[in-house]
Design an enzyme around this catalytic site. Structure first.
Site, PDB file in Angstrom:
ATOM      1  N   GLY A 239      -0.290 -15.566 -11.731  1.00  0.00           N
ATOM      2  CA  GLY A 239      -1.681 -15.787 -12.128  1.00  0.00           C
ATOM      3  C   GLY A 239      -2.736 -15.245 -11.191  1.00  0.00           C
ATOM      4  O   GLY A 239      -3.928 -15.318 -11.495  1.00  0.00           O
ATOM      5  N   TYR A 316      -8.859  -8.617 -25.208  1.00  0.00           N
ATOM      6  CA  TYR A 316      -9.520  -9.584 -24.315  1.00  0.00           C
ATOM      7  C   TYR A 316     -10.931  -9.166 -23.930  1.00  0.00           C
ATOM      8  O   TYR A 316     -11.542  -9.820 -23.073  1.00  0.00           O
ATOM      9  CB  TYR A 316      -8.729  -9.746 -23.005  1.00  0.00           C
ATOM     10  CG  TYR A 316      -7.252  -9.917 -23.143  1.00  0.00           C
ATOM     11  CD1 TYR A 316      -6.710 -11.078 -23.709  1.00  0.00           C
ATOM     12  CD2 TYR A 316      -6.373  -8.935 -22.690  1.00  0.00           C
ATOM     13  CE1 TYR A 316      -5.338 -11.232 -23.815  1.00  0.00           C
ATOM     14  CE2 TYR A 316      -5.004  -9.089 -22.797  1.00  0.00           C
ATOM     15  CZ  TYR A 316      -4.490 -10.244 -23.359  1.00  0.00           C
ATOM     16  OH  TYR A 316      -3.142 -10.390 -23.454  1.00  0.00           O
ATOM     17  N   CYS A 345      -7.163   3.742 -36.396  1.00  0.00           N
ATOM     18  CA  CYS A 345      -8.120   3.433 -37.467  1.00  0.00           C
ATOM     19  C   CYS A 345      -8.537   1.970 -37.442  1.00  0.00           C
ATOM     20  O   CYS A 345      -8.163   1.195 -38.328  1.00  0.00           O
ATOM     21  CB  CYS A 345      -7.511   3.810 -38.804  1.00  0.00           C
ATOM     22  SG  CYS A 345      -7.103   5.545 -38.819  1.00  0.00           S
ATOM     23  N   GLU A 346      -9.251   1.594 -36.433  1.00  0.00           N
ATOM     24  CA  GLU A 346      -9.799   0.249 -36.297  1.00  0.00           C
ATOM     25  C   GLU A 346     -11.058   0.370 -35.442  1.00  0.00           C
ATOM     26  O   GLU A 346     -11.030   1.059 -34.424  1.00  0.00           O
ATOM     27  CB  GLU A 346      -8.835  -0.672 -35.516  1.00  0.00           C
ATOM     28  CG  GLU A 346      -7.506  -0.874 -36.135  1.00  0.00           C
ATOM     29  CD  GLU A 346      -7.196  -2.340 -36.418  1.00  0.00           C
ATOM     30  OE1 GLU A 346      -8.082  -3.194 -36.276  1.00  0.00           O
ATOM     31  OE2 GLU A 346      -6.042  -2.584 -36.800  1.00  0.00           O
TER      32      GLU A 346
HETATM   33  N1  LLP Z   1       4.673 -16.890 -15.209  1.00  0.00           N
HETATM   34  C1  LLP Z   1       4.428 -17.267 -16.468  1.00  0.00           C
HETATM   35  C2  LLP Z   1       5.085 -18.477 -16.990  1.00  0.00           C
HETATM   36  C3  LLP Z   1       3.539 -16.534 -17.273  1.00  0.00           C
HETATM   37  O1  LLP Z   1       3.291 -16.916 -18.509  1.00  0.00           O
HETATM   38  C4  LLP Z   1       2.923 -15.370 -16.732  1.00  0.00           C
HETATM   39  C5  LLP Z   1       2.010 -14.562 -17.532  1.00  0.00           C
HETATM   40  C6  LLP Z   1       3.217 -15.013 -15.403  1.00  0.00           C
HETATM   41  C7  LLP Z   1       4.100 -15.800 -14.675  1.00  0.00           C
HETATM   42  C8  LLP Z   1       2.616 -13.822 -14.739  1.00  0.00           C
HETATM   43  O2  LLP Z   1       1.242 -13.934 -14.652  1.00  0.00           O
HETATM   44  P1  LLP Z   1       0.385 -12.902 -13.788  1.00  0.00           P
HETATM   45  O3  LLP Z   1       0.780 -13.057 -12.346  1.00  0.00           O
HETATM   46  O4  LLP Z   1       0.678 -11.532 -14.285  1.00  0.00           O
HETATM   47  O5  LLP Z   1      -1.018 -13.292 -14.039  1.00  0.00           O
HETATM   48  N2  LLP Z   1      -1.535  -9.916 -21.383  1.00  0.00           N
HETATM   49  C9  LLP Z   1      -2.495 -10.602 -20.567  1.00  0.00           C
HETATM   50  C10 LLP Z   1      -1.821 -11.483 -19.523  1.00  0.00           C
HETATM   51  C11 LLP Z   1      -0.849 -12.450 -20.113  1.00  0.00           C
HETATM   52  C12 LLP Z   1      -0.168 -13.319 -19.081  1.00  0.00           C
HETATM   53  C13 LLP Z   1       0.988 -14.032 -19.671  1.00  0.00           C
HETATM   54  N3  LLP Z   1       1.720 -14.828 -18.748  1.00  0.00           N
HETATM   55  C14 LLP Z   1      -3.431  -9.588 -19.944  1.00  0.00           C
HETATM   56  O6  LLP Z   1      -3.266  -8.400 -20.194  1.00  0.00           O
HETATM   57  O7  LLP Z   1      -4.351  -9.949 -19.231  1.00  0.00           O
END
Ligand code: LLP
Length: 421
Positions: A239, A316, A345-346
């Site tokens: 996160g 997003y 096409c959007e």
């Molecule tokens: N652990 C779990 C349980 C998760 O659901 C996620 C991400 C992570 C770790 C890794 O999170 P990070 O360190 O990358 O923030 N597609 C979205 C982000 C979706 C995140 C989903 N879960 C975007 O492009 O911003």
């Protein structure tokens, strides 16, 4: 921060001019810097070195085999969320004892494959899932560690779609449910309920919500000890936010400084699950300007990468910096505001809106920055567009780590039934 730089008006990745690779491989193209990837992994490792956590790279951010292999060689573990990610990572020789398996909807087949592979643990998200893992382990005669994902109900102050630890979200279990499972540990004789997991969201810029989530998990761990369950592991999730524009996210060191006092002295082994922090700034998406047009006084730059290649702006409203790969000083002072749009096409197909850029012309190459995380992995074949190629740069070397999809690839699994022949 990253190893993309302008040298004499040309964008370079490490020791390679980006235009050279685009010329050879074509566009759209994802280009990654090996050095940047490893730097970020090592930054996190250094920040937490006093507790030596298991850092499990979250493959959903980028599951390219070469990048994962680079991290595995550096000692990383992996956070997988599907049978596909599990297969991919086992296929490159990752250590199963460094794999954690998350996801709210693991199928029986996925559970079985992971148990057979001997993964470190599942991050379980519901009572029924824990029961299913127990049933699979009993059938296979295997013992398995399961850690319980707590939904701590904290607000991470990020985009609603990537908020995962508040009560409205499908993820994890509330305190009461987690504690009831721990109390009933005897019902799961083939499981070691050995830990807790919190992951509250993604692109989180401040430490406070992390601290809140961890504090709640530690309270549950303390109470669990009272029922005689030994909690040995705490997975504090991923996160960590990165810079896309003008964000000032906490550094790895600041994050560690904020959370380490909570973790030290607990005797718990810590798991981190970062995705974006490790790979986000390591990759760019290269695209070529196809056409320019003015319509109702608005300027559009139509490029050859679309929302199928990088969906983050459309999904997003995410901001990605856009940099011309070759910058001509003589014309660079003037700025034109463009909507940078793809061929899909959007109307939602855009990479940037109203973006001030030097005047563009067809054939110009643009780099969409910080596209290493959730770029290629979220790409699709929408509009029957073959997915982009991926290239890894290390020093002076560049190499294709995923071929551009072909038109053959697009129809590989489709069949015309006999009655239509
Ligand atoms: N652990 C779990 C349980 C998760 O659901 C996620 C991400 C992570 C770790 C890794 O999170 P990070 O360190 O990358 O923030 N597609 C979205 C982000 C979706 C995140 C989903 N879960 C975007 O492009 O911003």
């Amino acid at each position: 921060m990253h190893r993309f730089s302008l040298r004499k008006d040309h964008l370079w990745c490490e020791q390679v001019p980006v235009s050279k690779v685009a010329g050879a491989v074509g566009t759209p193209l994802y280009l990654y810097s090996y050095g940047t990837l490893l730097d970020h992994y090592k930054k996190l490792q250094a920040a937490f070195k006093s507790i030596k956590p298991l850092i499990c790279f979250s493959m959903k951010a980028n599951s390219n085999l070469a990048l994962c292999r680079a991290l595995a060689k550096a000692g990383a573990g992996f956070d997988v969320v599907s049978g596909g990610e599990l297969r991919k990572i086992l296929g490159i020789g990752a250590d199963p004892k460094k794999i954690v398996f998350a996801s709210v909807g693991k199928t029986e087949g996925e559970i079985e494959a992971a148990v057979r592979a001997g993964i470190l643990c599942f991050n379980a998200e519901s009572v029924q899932e824990v029961q299913r893992i127990q049933a699979v382990c009993q059938r296979l005669g295997r013992r398995q560690m399961v850690i319980l994902r707590l939904n701590p109900d904290v607000d991470p102050h990020t985009h609603a779609f990537i908020t995962t630890g508040s009560r409205a979200n499908k993820f994890g279990m509330d305190v009461r449910t987690v504690e009831s499972i721990l109390r009933r540990a005897a019902e799961f004789p083939d499981l070691e309920l050995g830990g807790l997991h919190v992951h509250i969201g993604s692109q989180i810029l401040k430490a406070k919500p992390f601290k809140e989530g961890i504090t709640k998990a530690l309270q549950v761990a303390d109470r669990a000890r009272r029922y005689g369950v030994s909690i040995r592991w705490l997975n504090i999730g991923g996160g960590l936010g990165i810079v896309y524009r003008r964000e000032t996210p906490q550094t790895a060191a600041a994050y560690a400084k904020a959370v380490l006092p909570l973790l030290k002295g607990t005797g718990l082994r810590i798991i981190l699950e970062p995705g974006r922090f490790i790979v986000g700034n390591s990759g760019i998406l290269l695209t070529k300007v196809l056409y320019l047009k003015e319509s109702h006084g608005k300027q559009f730059a139509i490029v050859d990468a679309g929302m199928n290649d990088l969906i983050r702006p459309s999904l997003y409203g995410a901001y990605h910096e856009i940099v011309p790969v070759i910058q001509n000083q003589s014309r660079s002072r003037r700025r034109v505001r463009y909507d940078v749009v793809g061929p899909v096409c959007e109307s939602g197909d855009f990479l940037a809106k109203d973006r001030a850029l030097p005047p563009l012309k067809p054939g110009d190459l643009l780099a969409v920055m910080s596209a290493g995380a959730y770029g290629f992995t979220m790409s699709s074949n929408y509009n029957s567009r073959p997915r982009a190629a991926e290239v890894l740069v290390k020093g002076k070397i560049w190499t294709i780590v995923r071929k551009r999809e072909s038109y053959q690839d697009l129809v590989r699994n489709e069949r015309i039934p006999a009655f239509l022949r």
